[in-house]
Each structure stands twice: as structure tokens, then as C-alpha cells.
Motif scaffolding. Structure first.
Motif, PDB file in Angstrom:
ATOM      1  N   LEU A  66       0.813  -1.221   0.000  1.00 40.82           N
ATOM      2  CA  LEU A  66       0.000   0.000   0.000  1.00 40.82           C
ATOM      3  C   LEU A  66       0.843   1.266   0.000  1.00 40.82           C
ATOM      4  O   LEU A  66       0.398   2.311  -0.497  1.00 40.82           O
ATOM      5  CB  LEU A  66      -0.955  -0.008   1.191  1.00 40.82           C
ATOM      6  CG  LEU A  66      -1.981  -1.153   1.189  1.00 40.82           C
ATOM      7  CD1 LEU A  66      -2.916  -1.039   2.381  1.00 40.82           C
ATOM      8  CD2 LEU A  66      -2.780  -1.178  -0.109  1.00 40.82           C
ATOM      9  N   ALA A  67       2.052   1.214   0.534  1.00 38.39           N
ATOM     10  CA  ALA A  67       2.898   2.414   0.563  1.00 38.39           C
ATOM     11  C   ALA A  67       3.588   2.666  -0.774  1.00 38.39           C
ATOM     12  O   ALA A  67       4.025   3.792  -1.035  1.00 38.39           O
ATOM     13  CB  ALA A  67       3.955   2.287   1.666  1.00 38.39           C
ATOM     14  N   SER A  68       3.664   1.651  -1.641  1.00 37.05           N
ATOM     15  CA  SER A  68       4.503   1.773  -2.835  1.00 37.05           C
ATOM     16  C   SER A  68       3.750   1.851  -4.152  1.00 37.05           C
ATOM     17  O   SER A  68       4.355   2.151  -5.179  1.00 37.05           O
ATOM     18  CB  SER A  68       5.473   0.585  -2.901  1.00 37.05           C
ATOM     19  OG  SER A  68       4.768  -0.632  -3.069  1.00 37.05           O
ATOM     20  N   SER A 112     -14.736  -6.356   0.230  1.00 36.71           N
ATOM     21  CA  SER A 112     -14.126  -5.032   0.137  1.00 36.71           C
ATOM     22  C   SER A 112     -12.765  -5.040   0.822  1.00 36.71           C
ATOM     23  O   SER A 112     -12.638  -5.454   1.979  1.00 36.71           O
ATOM     24  CB  SER A 112     -15.033  -3.996   0.810  1.00 36.71           C
ATOM     25  OG  SER A 112     -14.327  -2.809   1.098  1.00 36.71           O
ATOM     26  N   LEU A 113     -11.748  -4.583   0.109  1.00 36.92           N
ATOM     27  CA  LEU A 113     -10.421  -4.479   0.711  1.00 36.92           C
ATOM     28  C   LEU A 113     -10.457  -3.549   1.918  1.00 36.92           C
ATOM     29  O   LEU A 113      -9.863  -3.848   2.959  1.00 36.92           O
ATOM     30  CB  LEU A 113      -9.421  -3.967  -0.330  1.00 36.92           C
ATOM     31  CG  LEU A 113      -8.005  -3.679   0.181  1.00 36.92           C
ATOM     32  CD1 LEU A 113      -7.363  -4.919   0.790  1.00 36.92           C
ATOM     33  CD2 LEU A 113      -7.136  -3.106  -0.952  1.00 36.92           C
ATOM     34  N   ARG A 114     -11.166  -2.445   1.802  1.00 37.58           N
ATOM     35  CA  ARG A 114     -11.217  -1.487   2.920  1.00 37.58           C
ATOM     36  C   ARG A 114     -11.909  -2.093   4.138  1.00 37.58           C
ATOM     37  O   ARG A 114     -11.487  -1.871   5.274  1.00 37.58           O
ATOM     38  CB  ARG A 114     -11.915  -0.202   2.469  1.00 37.58           C
ATOM     39  CG  ARG A 114     -11.149   0.523   1.379  1.00 37.58           C
ATOM     40  CD  ARG A 114     -11.806   1.804   0.929  1.00 37.58           C
ATOM     41  NE  ARG A 114     -11.115   2.301  -0.254  1.00 37.58           N
ATOM     42  CZ  ARG A 114     -11.636   2.375  -1.468  1.00 37.58           C
ATOM     43  NH1 ARG A 114     -12.901   2.001  -1.660  1.00 37.58           N
ATOM     44  NH2 ARG A 114     -10.923   2.816  -2.486  1.00 37.58           N
ATOM     45  N   THR A 115     -12.948  -2.865   3.906  1.00 39.63           N
ATOM     46  CA  THR A 115     -13.635  -3.517   5.026  1.00 39.63           C
ATOM     47  C   THR A 115     -12.713  -4.519   5.706  1.00 39.63           C
ATOM     48  O   THR A 115     -12.661  -4.597   6.946  1.00 39.63           O
ATOM     49  CB  THR A 115     -14.902  -4.236   4.533  1.00 39.63           C
ATOM     50  OG1 THR A 115     -15.796  -3.274   3.971  1.00 39.63           O
ATOM     51  CG2 THR A 115     -15.594  -4.954   5.679  1.00 39.63           C
ATOM     52  N   ASP A 116     -11.955  -5.272   4.919  1.00 43.03           N
ATOM     53  CA  ASP A 116     -11.037  -6.247   5.501  1.00 43.03           C
ATOM     54  C   ASP A 116      -9.909  -5.567   6.266  1.00 43.03           C
ATOM     55  O   ASP A 116      -9.497  -6.033   7.331  1.00 43.03           O
ATOM     56  CB  ASP A 116     -10.465  -7.164   4.410  1.00 43.03           C
ATOM     57  CG  ASP A 116     -11.487  -8.198   3.945  1.00 43.03           C
ATOM     58  OD1 ASP A 116     -12.545  -8.331   4.590  1.00 43.03           O
ATOM     59  OD2 ASP A 116     -11.215  -8.878   2.930  1.00 43.03           O
ATOM     60  N   ILE A 117      -9.419  -4.458   5.733  1.00 47.17           N
ATOM     61  CA  ILE A 117      -8.385  -3.697   6.455  1.00 47.17           C
ATOM     62  C   ILE A 117      -8.955  -3.172   7.768  1.00 47.17           C
ATOM     63  O   ILE A 117      -8.308  -3.246   8.821  1.00 47.17           O
ATOM     64  CB  ILE A 117      -7.853  -2.538   5.591  1.00 47.17           C
ATOM     65  CG1 ILE A 117      -7.018  -3.077   4.428  1.00 47.17           C
ATOM     66  CG2 ILE A 117      -7.015  -1.572   6.438  1.00 47.17           C
ATOM     67  CD1 ILE A 117      -6.602  -2.028   3.429  1.00 47.17           C
ATOM     68  N   LYS A 158      -6.352   3.946   9.782  1.00 45.60           N
ATOM     69  CA  LYS A 158      -6.801   5.163   9.090  1.00 45.60           C
ATOM     70  C   LYS A 158      -5.874   5.488   7.916  1.00 45.60           C
ATOM     71  O   LYS A 158      -6.334   5.823   6.812  1.00 45.60           O
ATOM     72  CB  LYS A 158      -6.828   6.327  10.065  1.00 45.60           C
ATOM     73  CG  LYS A 158      -7.389   7.619   9.483  1.00 45.60           C
ATOM     74  CD  LYS A 158      -7.392   8.737  10.515  1.00 45.60           C
ATOM     75  CE  LYS A 158      -8.333   8.435  11.655  1.00 45.60           C
ATOM     76  NZ  LYS A 158      -8.441   9.570  12.616  1.00 45.60           N
ATOM     77  N   ALA A 159      -4.561   5.361   8.138  1.00 45.16           N
ATOM     78  CA  ALA A 159      -3.612   5.670   7.064  1.00 45.16           C
ATOM     79  C   ALA A 159      -3.712   4.653   5.932  1.00 45.16           C
ATOM     80  O   ALA A 159      -3.674   5.025   4.746  1.00 45.16           O
ATOM     81  CB  ALA A 159      -2.192   5.719   7.623  1.00 45.16           C
ATOM     82  N   LEU A 160      -3.841   3.377   6.257  1.00 50.63           N
ATOM     83  CA  LEU A 160      -3.990   2.358   5.215  1.00 50.63           C
ATOM     84  C   LEU A 160      -5.230   2.610   4.370  1.00 50.63           C
ATOM     85  O   LEU A 160      -5.187   2.523   3.136  1.00 50.63           O
ATOM     86  CB  LEU A 160      -4.062   0.966   5.847  1.00 50.63           C
ATOM     87  CG  LEU A 160      -2.797   0.402   6.487  1.00 50.63           C
ATOM     88  CD1 LEU A 160      -3.117  -0.915   7.198  1.00 50.63           C
ATOM     89  CD2 LEU A 160      -1.693   0.191   5.461  1.00 50.63           C
ATOM     90  N   ILE A 161      -6.331   2.896   5.028  1.00 48.54           N
ATOM     91  CA  ILE A 161      -7.580   3.160   4.304  1.00 48.54           C
ATOM     92  C   ILE A 161      -7.423   4.373   3.396  1.00 48.54           C
ATOM     93  O   ILE A 161      -7.871   4.377   2.239  1.00 48.54           O
ATOM     94  CB  ILE A 161      -8.746   3.377   5.291  1.00 48.54           C
ATOM     95  CG1 ILE A 161      -9.046   2.097   6.066  1.00 48.54           C
ATOM     96  CG2 ILE A 161      -9.989   3.848   4.548  1.00 48.54           C
ATOM     97  CD1 ILE A 161      -9.531   0.951   5.228  1.00 48.54           C
TER      98      ILE A 161
END
Length: 322
Positions: A116-118, A138-143, A153-156
Motif C-alpha cells: 500500500l505504501a509503494s 471489500s479491501l477497505r472492510t477487511d483492512i 486510518k492511514a492504510l484506508i
């Protein structure tokens, strides 16, 4: 969308005179004749992923079999994992990495951070859509389910693909952002993590480099030093990874490779991941940074730390020695 996965500093480029049907037939005949390895390595390591997808399609039409499944059956060990990775589309490859990081035993925060950072905005959009398509989730839901706090919060924020892509560096904005970061961290009691998250997740990489320069002038400290002092845990590691990628994405991956090839044993999973994911983007620059960090070439490190068919395949992807 495919162009988001291609750079101009990759070691693997489109091959002239390419004929997907002919190469699929060559692979299939070699497999049936028991001479699969040399042929598979010579073809798949010298073709781009887009060309490999065409080969895989023709292979399926001609044999009725999935090329990935055949590779899993015919090969073994580390070279099997490398060859299978080569024939997976980049967004699928990354979606699978993230799914395993989130849904395996425990959460692999390092993997989440690396991917996610790259990745750039277009790559991230492709990954989010592909993740949903493959797993119906959903990727965001799993995160959100597997992480917490400022790290979550930063990952999302990164998955929303809102990083500026403006090629223009705004010197005035850089000074303002440097002041915001200073006021949010070193200048106050406690840390306003939201300001760090907002600036590091949404500013362009070029803009961030200017901001980091202004920050050091203002505070007398590097942004890395402040992040280490003012944050903690996986959130700290994520911010540091973003900073590394802003300064030099090839250097970020060169450090991954240096750790994978250094010490007792080789981290083949990381080696495969980086070599495959950067081979069409910036592996030449990763090689340059690797030599700067380690004092020797990536090619020579692969020669000394791997063996057999696996070494042969990796060296083909790496390109010639420095």
C-alpha cells in the motif's frame, strides 16, 4: 489500466516478433515431452506480463489446461512459485498478497505496508477493484476488520487513491506543510497524527520530497527522526515506508532485496515478490540502489545466494551483471 504497471526502467520489455500461439504451443510440447524447464524459463522470463497473459490464453485454448496449474504440477520448490507469479496479472498478484496478509493466521502488517505504501493511484484503483472481483469482499472492510487506530486510518486513506499526481512542486505549500508537521509533532505536547496521515498519504511524492527538505530547515531534524520520536508501532513503520518511497521507490525495494539476500538463508518469498513486481517498472534502478547499499551487484548476490533452476530464472529477470 495496464500501463500503470509498466515503467521505462524495467529489465523486462515487450519482445519483438512475438507470437503468443506459437510460444504457447512450444511450452505445451516441451511439457508433454518432459523438457519443460528450459523452455519455460527462456520464454516466460523474457516476456512482459501482458505477453504472458496472451500466451496463457492461447495455452488454455490449445491444451484445455490453465498454464498456472500446469506450472504448479510440473515444477517444484522456489522456481515453481516464481514461475507461477510471472503468469499472474499484476493487480491479481497484489490482491492475493493483501488477502493473504489480512486473512492468513494473524495479520501480516509488513506486507500491507509494502504494497500500500509503494503503489500509485492507478495501481491502487486496479488492486481495490480486483480484490473485490476475486474475493467478493471489500479491501477497505477487511483492512478495517484486521487493523486499528492511526495505522488503519492511514492504510484506508492510501486505498482511496487520492494522492496528488501534479508534476508541479509548490514551494510555498511545502513550507506550509513543513510547518504543519512541525506544529503537529515536535512543537507540541503529544502528536496530532491526523496531520501526518493527511500530508503523507495525499501529497505527491515530488511534493513530499520538497516538504521534507523544508521540514529539516525548519526543525533541524529529518522527517524520519521526527516520525521515530513522535509515533509508534505499525503506524510508525507505515509512515517511514511512505517517506522512503517518496525519497526513492527503487531504494525502498533495494533495501527489501538486501535484507532478503543477507544473513543466514534467503527470503525467497520477498525475492520473488520484488523481482516480479518491479521487473517491468524500475528494476534497473532497484539494481543501482542495491549496489549502492550493499557494495556488490544484485546479479552477483543472486548468483551466490540461490542455485539451480531458480537461480537461472532470477538471473534472466535481473538482466546482465553491472
Amino acid at each position: 489500466m495496464a500501463s500503470a504497471w509498466i515503467g521505462n526502467r524495467g529489465t523486462v520489455r515487450d519482445t519483438g516478433g512475438f507470437n503468443a500461439a506459437r510460444e504457447a504451443e512450444i511450452i505445451w510440447k516441451a511439457i508433454r515431452g518432459g523438457e519443460a524447464r528450459t523452455t519455460i524459463f527462456s520464454i516466460l522470463t523474457s516476456r512482459t506480463n501482458a505477453q504472458r497473459q496472451l500466451i496463457a490464453g492461447c495455452f488454455r485454448e490449445g491444451s484445455g489446461k490453465d498454464l498456472k496449474d500446469v506450472l504448479r504440477d510440473e515444477l517444484s520448490g522456489d522456481v515453481k512459485h516464481l514461475m507461477v507469479a510471472l503468469v499472474i496479472p499484476p493487480a491479481v498478484f497484489d490482491a492475493q498478497l493483501l488477502y493473504r496478509a489480512l486473512k492468513g493466521p494473524g495479520t501480516d502488517e509488513e506486507m500491507l505496508i509494502e504494497v500500500l505504501a509503494s503503489r500509485n493511484n492507478w495501481q491502487m484503483k486496479d488492486i481495490v477493484q480486483t480484490y473485490c472481483s476475486i474475493y467478493n469482499r471489500s479491501l477497505r472492510t477487511d483492512i478495517s476488520s484486521d487493523t486499528s487506530g492511526n495505522f488503519r486510518k492511514a492504510l484506508i486513506n492510501l486505498t482511496h487513491s487520492r494522492r496528488s499526481e501534479s508534476p508541479i512542486v509548490d514551494a510555498h505549500l511545502a513550507k506550509n506543510d513543513a510547518q504543519v508537521l512541525y506544529s503537529a509533532g515536535e512543537k507540541k505536547w503529544g502528536t496530532d497524527e491526523d496531520r501526518f496521515t493527511e500530508i503523507l498519504c495525499f501529497s505527491s511524492l515530488q511534493q513530499l520530497k520538497k516538504t521534507f527538505s523544508e521540514y529539516q530547515k525548519l526543525s533541524g531534524m529529518t522527517i524520519e527522526d521526527t516520525i521515530k520520536r513522535e509515533t509508534s508501532g505499525q503506524y510508525r513503520y507505515l509512515l517511514l515506508a511512505i517517506v522512503k518511497c517518496a525519497r526513492s521507490t527503487p531504494a525502498f525495494f533495494a533495501e527489501k532485496l538486501r535484507r532478503a539476500l543477507k544473513g543466514v538463508g534467503t527470503d525467497e518469498a520477498t525475492l520473488n515478490r520484488v523481482m516480479v513486481s518491479r521487473s517491468e517498472i524500475d528494476l534497473w534502478d532497484v539494481r543501482t540502489e542495491y549496489k549502492r547499499l550493499s557494495g556488490h551487484s544484485l546479479y552477483s548476490a543472486i548468483q551466490s545466494d540461490t542455485s539451480g533452476d531458480y537461480r537461472t530464472a532470477l538471473l534472466r529477470i535481473c538482466g546482465g551483471d553491472d
